[in-house]
Scaffold this motif. Structure first.
Motif, PDB file in Angstrom:
ATOM      1  N   ASN A 297       0.830  -1.202   0.000  1.00 44.79           N
ATOM      2  CA  ASN A 297       0.000   0.000   0.000  1.00 44.79           C
ATOM      3  C   ASN A 297       0.868   1.257   0.000  1.00 44.79           C
ATOM      4  OD1 ASN A 297      -2.390  -1.428   0.004  1.00 44.79           O
ATOM      5  ND2 ASN A 297      -2.530  -1.489   2.232  1.00 44.79           N
ATOM      6  N   LYS A 298       1.982   1.157   0.714  1.00 48.59           N
ATOM      7  CA  LYS A 298       2.905   2.285   0.774  1.00 48.59           C
ATOM      8  C   LYS A 298       3.416   2.633  -0.624  1.00 48.59           C
ATOM      9  CE  LYS A 298       7.518   3.437   2.514  1.00 48.59           C
ATOM     10  NZ  LYS A 298       8.667   2.936   3.307  1.00 48.59           N
ATOM     11  N   TYR A 299       3.768   1.622  -1.415  1.00 44.98           N
ATOM     12  CA  TYR A 299       4.312   1.854  -2.750  1.00 44.98           C
ATOM     13  C   TYR A 299       3.221   2.142  -3.768  1.00 44.98           C
ATOM     14  CZ  TYR A 299       8.666   0.137  -0.791  1.00 44.98           C
ATOM     15  OH  TYR A 299       9.789  -0.021  -0.020  1.00 44.98           O
ATOM     16  N   GLU A 300       2.021   1.637  -3.511  1.00 45.66           N
ATOM     17  CA  GLU A 300       0.917   1.903  -4.442  1.00 45.66           C
ATOM     18  C   GLU A 300       0.547   3.376  -4.458  1.00 45.66           C
ATOM     19  OE1 GLU A 300      -2.270  -0.661  -3.393  1.00 45.66           O
ATOM     20  OE2 GLU A 300      -1.298  -2.477  -4.143  1.00 45.66           O
ATOM     21  N   GLY A 301       0.901   4.097  -3.380  1.00 44.95           N
ATOM     22  CA  GLY A 301       0.605   5.526  -3.318  1.00 44.95           C
ATOM     23  C   GLY A 301       1.566   6.372  -4.139  1.00 44.95           C
TER      24      GLY A 301
ATOM     25  N   ASN B  61       5.341   0.119 -12.150  1.00 52.64           N
ATOM     26  CA  ASN B  61       5.998  -1.034 -11.543  1.00 52.64           C
ATOM     27  C   ASN B  61       7.509  -0.817 -11.434  1.00 52.64           C
ATOM     28  OD1 ASN B  61       3.563  -2.428 -11.332  1.00 52.64           O
ATOM     29  ND2 ASN B  61       3.795  -3.374 -13.356  1.00 52.64           N
ATOM     30  N   ILE B  62       8.080  -0.190 -12.449  1.00 48.30           N
ATOM     31  CA  ILE B  62       9.515   0.077 -12.430  1.00 48.30           C
ATOM     32  C   ILE B  62       9.868   1.059 -11.318  1.00 48.30           C
ATOM     33  CG2 ILE B  62      11.415   1.130 -13.726  1.00 48.30           C
ATOM     34  CD1 ILE B  62      10.099   0.024 -16.269  1.00 48.30           C
ATOM     35  N   MET B  63       9.049   2.096 -11.173  1.00 47.05           N
ATOM     36  CA  MET B  63       9.305   3.099 -10.135  1.00 47.05           C
ATOM     37  C   MET B  63       9.168   2.505  -8.736  1.00 47.05           C
ATOM     38  SD  MET B  63      10.196   5.843 -11.759  1.00 47.05           S
ATOM     39  CE  MET B  63       9.974   7.243 -10.660  1.00 47.05           C
ATOM     40  N   VAL B  64       8.215   1.612  -8.563  1.00 46.51           N
ATOM     41  CA  VAL B  64       8.067   0.924  -7.278  1.00 46.51           C
ATOM     42  C   VAL B  64       9.330   0.118  -6.970  1.00 46.51           C
ATOM     43  CG1 VAL B  64       6.846  -0.940  -6.075  1.00 46.51           C
ATOM     44  CG2 VAL B  64       5.550   0.834  -7.287  1.00 46.51           C
TER      45      VAL B  64
ATOM     46  N   ASN C  77      14.522  -0.246  -3.848  1.00 46.27           N
ATOM     47  CA  ASN C  77      15.948  -0.568  -3.914  1.00 46.27           C
ATOM     48  C   ASN C  77      16.821   0.681  -4.017  1.00 46.27           C
ATOM     49  OD1 ASN C  77      16.007  -3.723  -4.304  1.00 46.27           O
ATOM     50  ND2 ASN C  77      14.365  -2.958  -5.625  1.00 46.27           N
ATOM     51  N   ILE C  78      16.335   1.786  -3.501  1.00 46.69           N
ATOM     52  CA  ILE C  78      17.022   3.061  -3.669  1.00 46.69           C
ATOM     53  C   ILE C  78      18.411   3.067  -3.040  1.00 46.69           C
ATOM     54  CG2 ILE C  78      15.924   4.054  -1.607  1.00 46.69           C
ATOM     55  CD1 ILE C  78      15.929   6.739  -3.108  1.00 46.69           C
ATOM     56  N   ILE C  79      18.577   2.422  -1.907  1.00 46.44           N
ATOM     57  CA  ILE C  79      19.884   2.400  -1.243  1.00 46.44           C
ATOM     58  C   ILE C  79      20.900   1.622  -2.079  1.00 46.44           C
ATOM     59  CG2 ILE C  79      21.153   1.620   0.801  1.00 46.44           C
ATOM     60  CD1 ILE C  79      18.651   2.117   2.432  1.00 46.44           C
ATOM     61  N   ILE C  80      20.484   0.470  -2.582  1.00 47.36           N
ATOM     62  CA  ILE C  80      21.371  -0.347  -3.424  1.00 47.36           C
ATOM     63  C   ILE C  80      21.726   0.396  -4.707  1.00 47.36           C
ATOM     64  CG2 ILE C  80      21.532  -2.476  -4.771  1.00 47.36           C
ATOM     65  CD1 ILE C  80      19.722  -3.800  -2.708  1.00 47.36           C
TER      66      ILE C  80
ATOM     67  N   SER D 191      15.226   6.796  -9.196  1.00 46.96           N
ATOM     68  CA  SER D 191      15.064   6.236  -7.849  1.00 46.96           C
ATOM     69  C   SER D 191      14.972   7.355  -6.816  1.00 46.96           C
ATOM     70  CB  SER D 191      16.212   5.280  -7.512  1.00 46.96           C
ATOM     71  OG  SER D 191      17.442   5.963  -7.404  1.00 46.96           O
ATOM     72  N   LEU D 192      15.809   8.400  -6.976  1.00 45.45           N
ATOM     73  CA  LEU D 192      15.731   9.541  -6.061  1.00 45.45           C
ATOM     74  C   LEU D 192      14.385  10.250  -6.170  1.00 45.45           C
ATOM     75  CD1 LEU D 192      19.236  11.296  -6.340  1.00 45.45           C
ATOM     76  CD2 LEU D 192      18.427   9.719  -4.578  1.00 45.45           C
ATOM     77  N   SER D 193      13.805  10.227  -7.353  1.00 42.75           N
ATOM     78  CA  SER D 193      12.536  10.934  -7.568  1.00 42.75           C
ATOM     79  C   SER D 193      11.376  10.314  -6.805  1.00 42.75           C
ATOM     80  CB  SER D 193      12.200  10.973  -9.065  1.00 42.75           C
ATOM     81  OG  SER D 193      11.762   9.708  -9.531  1.00 42.75           O
ATOM     82  N   THR D 194      11.574   9.109  -6.256  1.00 40.77           N
ATOM     83  CA  THR D 194      10.504   8.454  -5.490  1.00 40.77           C
ATOM     84  C   THR D 194      10.563   8.790  -4.012  1.00 40.77           C
ATOM     85  OG1 THR D 194      11.806   6.444  -5.043  1.00 40.77           O
ATOM     86  CG2 THR D 194      10.559   6.513  -7.111  1.00 40.77           C
ATOM     87  N   ILE D 195      11.579   9.541  -3.591  1.00 43.60           N
ATOM     88  CA  ILE D 195      11.701   9.912  -2.174  1.00 43.60           C
ATOM     89  C   ILE D 195      10.522  10.793  -1.777  1.00 43.60           C
ATOM     90  CG2 ILE D 195      13.084  11.150  -0.471  1.00 43.60           C
ATOM     91  CD1 ILE D 195      15.569  10.351  -2.059  1.00 43.60           C
ATOM     92  N   THR D 196       9.822  10.401  -0.753  1.00 39.55           N
ATOM     93  CA  THR D 196       8.572  11.065  -0.370  1.00 39.55           C
ATOM     94  C   THR D 196       8.760  12.539  -0.030  1.00 39.55           C
ATOM     95  OG1 THR D 196       7.747   8.959   0.494  1.00 39.55           O
ATOM     96  CG2 THR D 196       6.596  10.953   1.188  1.00 39.55           C
TER      97      THR D 196
END
Length: 349
Positions: free
Chosen positions: A8-12, A197-200, A205-208, A248-253
């Motif tokens: 649910n967290k990623y679906e948002g 799906n790719i952004m999720v 995996n943002i740290i990796i 990946s950085l662009s997904t940071i809340t």
């Protein structure tokens, strides 16, 4: 239960918001590319690598939002003349006149992007043109493959040898070779149905991804210390890793906020005008670490100038012209004003 909560967290995740964040990071990359100091060896190599991922990110985003089928080719390009070509020629001419005496041939080379930052806009318009007629999946994959082949040929000097040394026809400007760019635009189109799906995946995996990209910059320096630009031998893997890093950085809340989105709306105008802010470099600190901070200062100063100019133009009733000539879209502003006027009208107040 914990897995469902995580899902649910990623679906948002909001793709449009993430794209806005990516635009802001990409414009910082562009500014870094054009403002970087070349005297720091390792750090200069790293900033050159980072500076080579901004334009590619913009091309992928442009491909993702490419919608010629919605409006038709004629209407699409009519809109692009207004929103891209007019501010491109206007701001490009101003910058040309600042440093050159007017000569039509030199001016045309400048505007087209021959050894200038404006090559990106020429390539973007060619991408729009090609993909307006050749946008089936087969063509998109073909363009990606041609892009890879062209970059490899460019990085190993094949084109320079064939056209300039062997045939002695003309020296190739690699920045104005559309096949060095069109594949990235095509990737954006190919991502349309799967980007969520790719952004999720990137968010999870943002740290990796961050650690991998930083490590790749270090390894890239030791493998190719002399040149790290768009057409280096390691360009393809490191640029793709860099784009993945940006997305990946662009997904940071916490980056998904009004301030960042306001900057995102100005990124095109910033691209067109950021060279005008470089005179303030004489007031900045110049150390290797500041190479990564100064682009943010240039960005902030650029945004401030654009917003001050816009505020002044609004007071003298020239906001529409100001936004047109500087590449600022005001559709959202107009909608908000209309909505406000509607809600405050006598029949609705």
């Amino acid at each position: 239960m914990p897995d469902k909560i995580a899902d649910n967290k990623y679906e948002g995740l909001n793709i449009n918001s993430s794209m806005n964040v990516a635009k802001c990071i990409a414009i910082i990359s562009v500014i870094m590319a054009h403002s970087r100091n070349t005297d720091y060896y390792f750090y200069s190599n790293v900033t050159e690598r980072i500076g080579a991922i901004g334009v590619i990110t913009f091309l992928i985003i442009a491909g993702y939002y490419f919608n010629v089928e919605k409006y038709g080719v004629k209407s699409f390009f009519k809109n692009k003349i207004t929103s891209i070509v007019v501010p491109w020629v206007f701001t490009g001419t101003i910058l040309f006149l600042i440093g050159h005496n007017f000569n039509f041939q030199d001016w045309m080379k400048w505007i087209v992007g021959h050894e200038t930052y404006l090559y990106y806009l020429s390539m973007l318009m060619l991408c729009y043109l090609f993909l307006s007629f050749f946008n089936k999946k087969t063509y998109l994959v073909l363009f990606v493959l041609l892009n890879l082949a062209s970059l490899l040929a460019t990085s190993f000097g094949v084109f320079d040898y064939l056209f300039f040394k062997y045939f002695k026809v003309v020296e190739i400007n690699n920045y104005l070779n559309v096949f060095n760019w069109i594949g990235f635009f095509s990737i954006g189109i190919l991502l349309k149905n799967n980007l969520k799906n790719i952004m999720v995946f990137l968010k999870r995996n943002i740290i990796i991804i961050t650690a991998t990209y930083i490590l790749s910059l270090i390894i890239g320096f030791y493998l190719e210390p002399a040149y790290a630009g768009y057409f280096s031998k390691l360009a393809i893997p490191l640029e793709l890793l860099g784009v993945i890093f940006i997305f990946s950085l662009s997904t940071i809340t916490w980056l998904n906020n009004k301030f960042v989105h306001n900057i995102a709306e100005l990124t095109f105008a910033i691209y067109l005008t950021h060279f005008l802010t470089f005179p303030i470099r004489k007031f900045l600190i110049h150390t290797p670490i500041m190479e990564f901070i100064n682009p943010f200062i240039f960005l902030g100063f650029n945004c401030a100038l654009l917003l001050i100019g816009r505020s002044f133009s609004e007071k003298i009733n020239l906001e529409n012209w100001y936004c047109l000539l500087l590449g600022i879209r005001i559709d959202k502003v107009k909608k908000n004003i209309k909505k406000l006027n509607y809600n405050n009208s006598p029949s609705h107040g």
